[in-house]
Design a protein around this motif. Structure first.
Motif, PDB file in Angstrom:
ATOM      1  N   HIS A  37       4.529  31.910 -29.357  1.00  0.00           N
ATOM      2  CA  HIS A  37       5.257  33.106 -29.796  1.00  0.00           C
ATOM      3  C   HIS A  37       6.760  32.816 -29.894  1.00  0.00           C
ATOM      4  N   GLN A  38       7.313  32.152 -28.875  1.00  0.00           N
ATOM      5  CA  GLN A  38       8.742  31.846 -28.877  1.00  0.00           C
ATOM      6  C   GLN A  38       9.125  30.936 -30.040  1.00  0.00           C
ATOM      7  N   ARG A  39       8.185  30.117 -30.492  1.00  0.00           N
ATOM      8  CA  ARG A  39       8.439  29.237 -31.640  1.00  0.00           C
ATOM      9  C   ARG A  39       8.228  29.946 -32.972  1.00  0.00           C
ATOM     10  N   GLY A  40       7.839  31.203 -32.931  1.00  0.00           N
ATOM     11  CA  GLY A  40       7.683  31.985 -34.150  1.00  0.00           C
ATOM     12  C   GLY A  40       6.350  31.796 -34.865  1.00  0.00           C
ATOM     13  N   ILE A  41       5.370  31.236 -34.186  1.00  0.00           N
ATOM     14  CA  ILE A  41       4.065  31.022 -34.804  1.00  0.00           C
ATOM     15  C   ILE A  41       3.392  32.366 -35.087  1.00  0.00           C
ATOM     16  N   PHE A  42       3.562  33.332 -34.180  1.00  0.00           N
ATOM     17  CA  PHE A  42       3.021  34.673 -34.391  1.00  0.00           C
ATOM     18  C   PHE A  42       3.913  35.677 -33.685  1.00  0.00           C
ATOM     19  N   THR A  43       3.802  36.922 -34.122  1.00  0.00           N
ATOM     20  CA  THR A  43       4.569  38.014 -33.516  1.00  0.00           C
ATOM     21  C   THR A  43       3.746  38.647 -32.402  1.00  0.00           C
ATOM     22  N   TRP A  44       4.409  39.459 -31.565  1.00  0.00           N
ATOM     23  CA  TRP A  44       3.667  40.167 -30.511  1.00  0.00           C
ATOM     24  C   TRP A  44       2.667  41.140 -31.103  1.00  0.00           C
ATOM     25  N   PRO A  45       3.007  41.871 -32.180  1.00  0.00           N
ATOM     26  CA  PRO A  45       1.975  42.735 -32.776  1.00  0.00           C
ATOM     27  C   PRO A  45       0.755  41.935 -33.270  1.00  0.00           C
ATOM     28  N   GLU A  46       0.983  40.754 -33.837  1.00  0.00           N
ATOM     29  CA  GLU A  46      -0.149  39.912 -34.248  1.00  0.00           C
ATOM     30  C   GLU A  46      -0.971  39.493 -33.031  1.00  0.00           C
ATOM     31  N   TRP A  47      -0.278  39.115 -31.946  1.00  0.00           N
ATOM     32  CA  TRP A  47      -0.976  38.707 -30.736  1.00  0.00           C
ATOM     33  C   TRP A  47      -1.794  39.869 -30.165  1.00  0.00           C
ATOM     34  N   ALA A  48      -1.183  41.038 -30.077  1.00  0.00           N
ATOM     35  CA  ALA A  48      -1.883  42.199 -29.528  1.00  0.00           C
ATOM     36  C   ALA A  48      -3.120  42.531 -30.360  1.00  0.00           C
ATOM     37  N   GLU A  49      -3.004  42.445 -31.660  1.00  0.00           N
ATOM     38  CA  GLU A  49      -4.149  42.719 -32.529  1.00  0.00           C
ATOM     39  C   GLU A  49      -5.252  41.673 -32.325  1.00  0.00           C
ATOM     40  N   ALA A  50      -4.880  40.395 -32.249  1.00  0.00           N
ATOM     41  CA  ALA A  50      -5.866  39.327 -32.055  1.00  0.00           C
ATOM     42  C   ALA A  50      -6.580  39.478 -30.712  1.00  0.00           C
ATOM     43  N   LEU A  51      -5.831  39.751 -29.654  1.00  0.00           N
ATOM     44  CA  LEU A  51      -6.440  39.921 -28.334  1.00  0.00           C
ATOM     45  C   LEU A  51      -7.337  41.154 -28.307  1.00  0.00           C
ATOM     46  N   GLY A  52      -6.861  42.243 -28.871  1.00  0.00           N
ATOM     47  CA  GLY A  52      -7.664  43.461 -28.931  1.00  0.00           C
ATOM     48  C   GLY A  52      -8.961  43.255 -29.701  1.00  0.00           C
ATOM     49  N   THR A  53      -8.888  42.516 -30.793  1.00  0.00           N
ATOM     50  CA  THR A  53     -10.078  42.220 -31.587  1.00  0.00           C
ATOM     51  C   THR A  53     -11.085  41.421 -30.773  1.00  0.00           C
ATOM     52  N   GLU A  54     -10.607  40.415 -30.039  1.00  0.00           N
ATOM     53  CA  GLU A  54     -11.513  39.596 -29.218  1.00  0.00           C
ATOM     54  C   GLU A  54     -12.162  40.425 -28.105  1.00  0.00           C
ATOM     55  N   ILE A  55     -11.402  41.294 -27.486  1.00  0.00           N
ATOM     56  CA  ILE A  55     -11.953  42.134 -26.418  1.00  0.00           C
ATOM     57  C   ILE A  55     -12.999  43.085 -26.992  1.00  0.00           C
ATOM     58  N   LYS A  56     -12.705  43.716 -28.122  1.00  0.00           N
ATOM     59  CA  LYS A  56     -13.675  44.619 -28.758  1.00  0.00           C
ATOM     60  C   LYS A  56     -14.935  43.869 -29.172  1.00  0.00           C
ATOM     61  N   ARG A  57     -14.771  42.672 -29.689  1.00  0.00           N
ATOM     62  CA  ARG A  57     -15.917  41.854 -30.091  1.00  0.00           C
ATOM     63  C   ARG A  57     -16.801  41.553 -28.874  1.00  0.00           C
ATOM     64  N   ALA A  58     -16.174  41.208 -27.768  1.00  0.00           N
ATOM     65  CA  ALA A  58     -16.924  40.901 -26.550  1.00  0.00           C
ATOM     66  C   ALA A  58     -17.617  42.151 -26.011  1.00  0.00           C
ATOM     67  N   GLN A  59     -16.931  43.275 -26.020  1.00  0.00           N
ATOM     68  CA  GLN A  59     -17.546  44.511 -25.547  1.00  0.00           C
ATOM     69  C   GLN A  59     -18.751  44.879 -26.402  1.00  0.00           C
ATOM     70  N   ALA A  60     -18.632  44.714 -27.716  1.00  0.00           N
ATOM     71  CA  ALA A  60     -19.749  45.008 -28.611  1.00  0.00           C
ATOM     72  C   ALA A  60     -20.940  44.093 -28.344  1.00  0.00           C
ATOM     73  N   ALA A  61     -20.657  42.881 -27.829  1.00  0.00           N
ATOM     74  CA  ALA A  61     -21.717  41.922 -27.511  1.00  0.00           C
ATOM     75  C   ALA A  61     -22.245  42.104 -26.088  1.00  0.00           C
ATOM     76  N   GLY A  62     -21.713  43.109 -25.351  1.00  0.00           N
ATOM     77  CA  GLY A  62     -22.234  43.402 -24.027  1.00  0.00           C
ATOM     78  C   GLY A  62     -21.351  43.022 -22.858  1.00  0.00           C
ATOM     79  N   ASP A  63     -20.140  42.542 -23.104  1.00  0.00           N
ATOM     80  CA  ASP A  63     -19.235  42.222 -21.991  1.00  0.00           C
ATOM     81  C   ASP A  63     -18.944  43.512 -21.222  1.00  0.00           C
ATOM     82  N   PRO A  64     -19.145  43.511 -19.902  1.00  0.00           N
ATOM     83  CA  PRO A  64     -18.931  44.739 -19.134  1.00  0.00           C
ATOM     84  C   PRO A  64     -17.458  45.108 -18.941  1.00  0.00           C
TER      85      PRO A  64
END
Length: 121
Positions: A37-64
């Protein structure tokens, strides 16, 4: 540092100062995310969206969603962003993952794990 006690989050280990990492790789994934992030590879909004997507994907697959798998989602989001941003494609990431697994198996317990050219074979 504050005088207030940290607010506990279910499933997230804490000490007197707040949340702590369960394993060294979690801290390393966290640090890599901050560095990219500090090197400008991605923004915090991009990071938050990517992390949120992964968590939702895992929850949909049964992650408690108890907090036990949080950094697995963190790492999956980081790997996806690194590939999407062209830093390292999924084939390169898989090649290095295989090399690290090979290095782990050939390294005696307690010795530092170091990648060697034969780990990539």
């Amino acid at each position: 540092m504050t005088d207030r006690a940290p607010i506990p989050v279910p499933g997230i280990p804490c000490d007197a100062e707040g949340p702590v990492f369960r394993e060294p790789w979690e801290a390393q994934a966290f640090a890599m995310t901050l560095a990219l992030h500090q090197r400008g590879i991605f923004t915090w909004p991009e990071w938050a969206e990517a992390l949120g997507t992964e968590i939702k994907r895992a929850q949909a697959a049964g992650d408690p969603d108890t907090g036990q798998t949080y950094y697995r989602h963190w790492l999956a989001a980081l790997e996806r962003l690194v590939a999407d941003k062209g830093v390292a494609d999924t084939a390169t990431q898989a090649r290095y993952q295989h090399a690290w697994e090979h290095a782990v198996h050939r390294t005696p317990h307690g010795a530092p794990i170091e990648l060697q050219p034969q780990d990539f074979d």
